[in-house]
Design a protein around this motif. Structure first.
Motif, PDB file in Angstrom:
ATOM      1  N   UNK A   1     -16.447 -51.463 -16.272  1.00 16.67           N
ATOM      2  CA  UNK A   1     -15.794 -49.629 -16.398  1.00 16.67           C
ATOM      3  C   UNK A   1     -17.329 -49.715 -17.781  1.00 16.67           C
ATOM      4  N   UNK A   2     -17.292 -48.163 -16.966  1.00 15.19           N
ATOM      5  CA  UNK A   2     -18.813 -47.730 -17.336  1.00 15.19           C
ATOM      6  C   UNK A   2     -18.548 -47.437 -19.288  1.00 15.19           C
ATOM      7  N   UNK A   3     -19.610 -48.229 -19.840  1.00 15.96           N
ATOM      8  CA  UNK A   3     -19.688 -47.773 -21.325  1.00 15.96           C
ATOM      9  C   UNK A   3     -19.825 -46.174 -21.684  1.00 15.96           C
ATOM     10  N   UNK A   4     -19.545 -45.653 -20.727  1.00 19.04           N
ATOM     11  CA  UNK A   4     -19.708 -43.726 -21.404  1.00 19.04           C
ATOM     12  C   UNK A   4     -18.487 -43.532 -20.681  1.00 19.04           C
ATOM     13  N   UNK A   5     -17.522 -44.379 -20.004  1.00 19.62           N
ATOM     14  CA  UNK A   5     -15.903 -43.099 -19.728  1.00 19.62           C
ATOM     15  C   UNK A   5     -15.275 -43.217 -21.164  1.00 19.62           C
ATOM     16  N   UNK A   6     -15.082 -42.150 -21.047  1.00 18.46           N
ATOM     17  CA  UNK A   6     -14.276 -40.840 -22.289  1.00 18.46           C
ATOM     18  C   UNK A   6     -12.372 -41.724 -21.776  1.00 18.46           C
ATOM     19  N   UNK A   7     -12.188 -43.073 -22.760  1.00 20.91           N
ATOM     20  CA  UNK A   7     -10.678 -43.879 -22.663  1.00 20.91           C
ATOM     21  C   UNK A   7      -9.891 -42.199 -23.553  1.00 20.91           C
ATOM     22  N   UNK A   8      -9.094 -42.218 -22.809  1.00 25.83           N
ATOM     23  CA  UNK A   8      -7.420 -41.154 -22.906  1.00 25.83           C
ATOM     24  C   UNK A   8      -6.212 -42.327 -23.705  1.00 25.83           C
ATOM     25  N   UNK A   9      -5.744 -42.392 -24.947  1.00 27.47           N
ATOM     26  CA  UNK A   9      -4.843 -43.167 -25.192  1.00 27.47           C
ATOM     27  C   UNK A   9      -3.472 -41.960 -24.548  1.00 27.47           C
ATOM     28  N   UNK A  10      -2.791 -42.976 -24.401  1.00 25.79           N
ATOM     29  CA  UNK A  10      -0.914 -42.724 -24.114  1.00 25.79           C
ATOM     30  C   UNK A  10      -0.295 -42.640 -25.634  1.00 25.79           C
ATOM     31  N   UNK A  11      -0.249 -43.677 -26.408  1.00 24.73           N
ATOM     32  CA  UNK A  11       0.026 -43.592 -27.522  1.00 24.73           C
ATOM     33  C   UNK A  11      -1.416 -43.834 -28.838  1.00 24.73           C
ATOM     34  N   UNK A  12      -1.233 -42.540 -30.267  1.00 25.83           N
ATOM     35  CA  UNK A  12      -1.839 -42.654 -31.248  1.00 25.83           C
ATOM     36  C   UNK A  12      -1.749 -42.855 -32.569  1.00 25.83           C
ATOM     37  N   UNK A  13      -2.232 -43.510 -32.878  1.00 22.10           N
ATOM     38  CA  UNK A  13      -2.474 -43.734 -34.435  1.00 22.10           C
ATOM     39  C   UNK A  13      -1.872 -42.887 -34.889  1.00 22.10           C
ATOM     40  N   UNK A  14      -1.156 -42.859 -36.520  1.00 21.46           N
ATOM     41  CA  UNK A  14      -1.272 -41.681 -37.437  1.00 21.46           C
ATOM     42  C   UNK A  14      -2.021 -41.228 -37.756  1.00 21.46           C
ATOM     43  N   UNK A  15      -3.011 -41.561 -38.070  1.00 19.31           N
ATOM     44  CA  UNK A  15      -4.257 -41.160 -38.108  1.00 19.31           C
ATOM     45  C   UNK A  15      -5.582 -40.351 -37.459  1.00 19.31           C
ATOM     46  N   UNK A  16      -5.080 -40.944 -36.101  1.00 18.02           N
ATOM     47  CA  UNK A  16      -5.840 -40.604 -34.891  1.00 18.02           C
ATOM     48  C   UNK A  16      -4.758 -38.553 -34.505  1.00 18.02           C
ATOM     49  N   UNK A  17      -3.666 -39.172 -34.374  1.00 18.81           N
ATOM     50  CA  UNK A  17      -2.948 -37.456 -34.686  1.00 18.81           C
ATOM     51  C   UNK A  17      -3.000 -36.940 -35.331  1.00 18.81           C
ATOM     52  N   UNK A  18      -3.254 -37.510 -36.717  1.00 17.28           N
ATOM     53  CA  UNK A  18      -3.479 -35.662 -37.718  1.00 17.28           C
ATOM     54  C   UNK A  18      -5.155 -35.374 -37.668  1.00 17.28           C
ATOM     55  N   UNK A  19      -5.399 -36.012 -37.261  1.00 16.40           N
ATOM     56  CA  UNK A  19      -7.372 -36.313 -36.597  1.00 16.40           C
ATOM     57  C   UNK A  19      -7.297 -34.434 -35.511  1.00 16.40           C
ATOM     58  N   UNK A  20      -6.566 -35.583 -34.668  1.00 17.91           N
ATOM     59  CA  UNK A  20      -6.340 -34.251 -32.803  1.00 17.91           C
ATOM     60  C   UNK A  20      -5.987 -33.072 -33.935  1.00 17.91           C
ATOM     61  N   UNK A  21      -4.548 -33.006 -34.937  1.00 13.04           N
ATOM     62  CA  UNK A  21      -3.940 -31.592 -35.264  1.00 13.04           C
ATOM     63  C   UNK A  21      -5.055 -31.169 -35.943  1.00 13.04           C
ATOM     64  N   UNK A  22      -6.075 -31.536 -36.378  1.00 12.28           N
ATOM     65  CA  UNK A  22      -7.069 -31.285 -37.657  1.00 12.28           C
ATOM     66  C   UNK A  22      -6.201 -31.049 -39.388  1.00 12.28           C
ATOM     67  N   UNK A  23      -4.791 -32.288 -39.293  1.00  9.65           N
ATOM     68  CA  UNK A  23      -4.603 -32.398 -40.275  1.00  9.65           C
ATOM     69  C   UNK A  23      -4.834 -33.774 -41.556  1.00  9.65           C
ATOM     70  N   UNK A  24      -3.473 -33.673 -42.133  1.00 12.10           N
ATOM     71  CA  UNK A  24      -4.242 -35.256 -43.261  1.00 12.10           C
ATOM     72  C   UNK A  24      -2.846 -36.005 -43.137  1.00 12.10           C
ATOM     73  N   UNK A  25      -3.351 -37.498 -43.815  1.00 10.38           N
ATOM     74  CA  UNK A  25      -2.448 -38.105 -42.812  1.00 10.38           C
ATOM     75  C   UNK A  25      -0.962 -38.337 -44.066  1.00 10.38           C
ATOM     76  N   UNK A  26      -1.108 -37.459 -45.215  1.00  9.46           N
ATOM     77  CA  UNK A  26      -0.063 -37.254 -45.447  1.00  9.46           C
ATOM     78  C   UNK A  26       1.589 -36.018 -44.948  1.00  9.46           C
TER      79      UNK A  26
END
Length: 67
Positions: A1-26
């Motif tokens: 696999x190319x080291x520059x390839x973008x990985x798309x996750x099917x599921x996200x951690x709470x922190x990753x999901x919050x970051x995508x929405x631009x909100x905090x963990x709480x």
């Protein structure tokens, strides 16, 4: 696999999901607890399906509640 390839996750951690929405963990945990954002349990881990964030934002656009 190319080291520059973008990985798309099917599921996200709470922190990753919050970051995508631009909100905090709480707030992310609050959205999960209220059922506004779907989450799944994988083993002992809480994960948010990536498409659940899309559905949540779509619901906001059509007049849904934020939290």
């Amino acid at each position: 696999m190319d080291s520059t390839a973008h990985v798309v996750h099917l599921v996200l951690t709470v922190e990753q999901a919050a970051e995508r929405l631009g909100i905090g963990r709480t707030l992310m945990y609050s959205l999960i607890s209220s059922g506004a954002v779907e989450s799944v349990t994988i083993g002992r881990l809480r994960r948010i399906p990536a498409d659940a964030l899309i559905r949540y934002v779509e619901s906001l656009r059509t007049g849904g509640e934020a939290a």
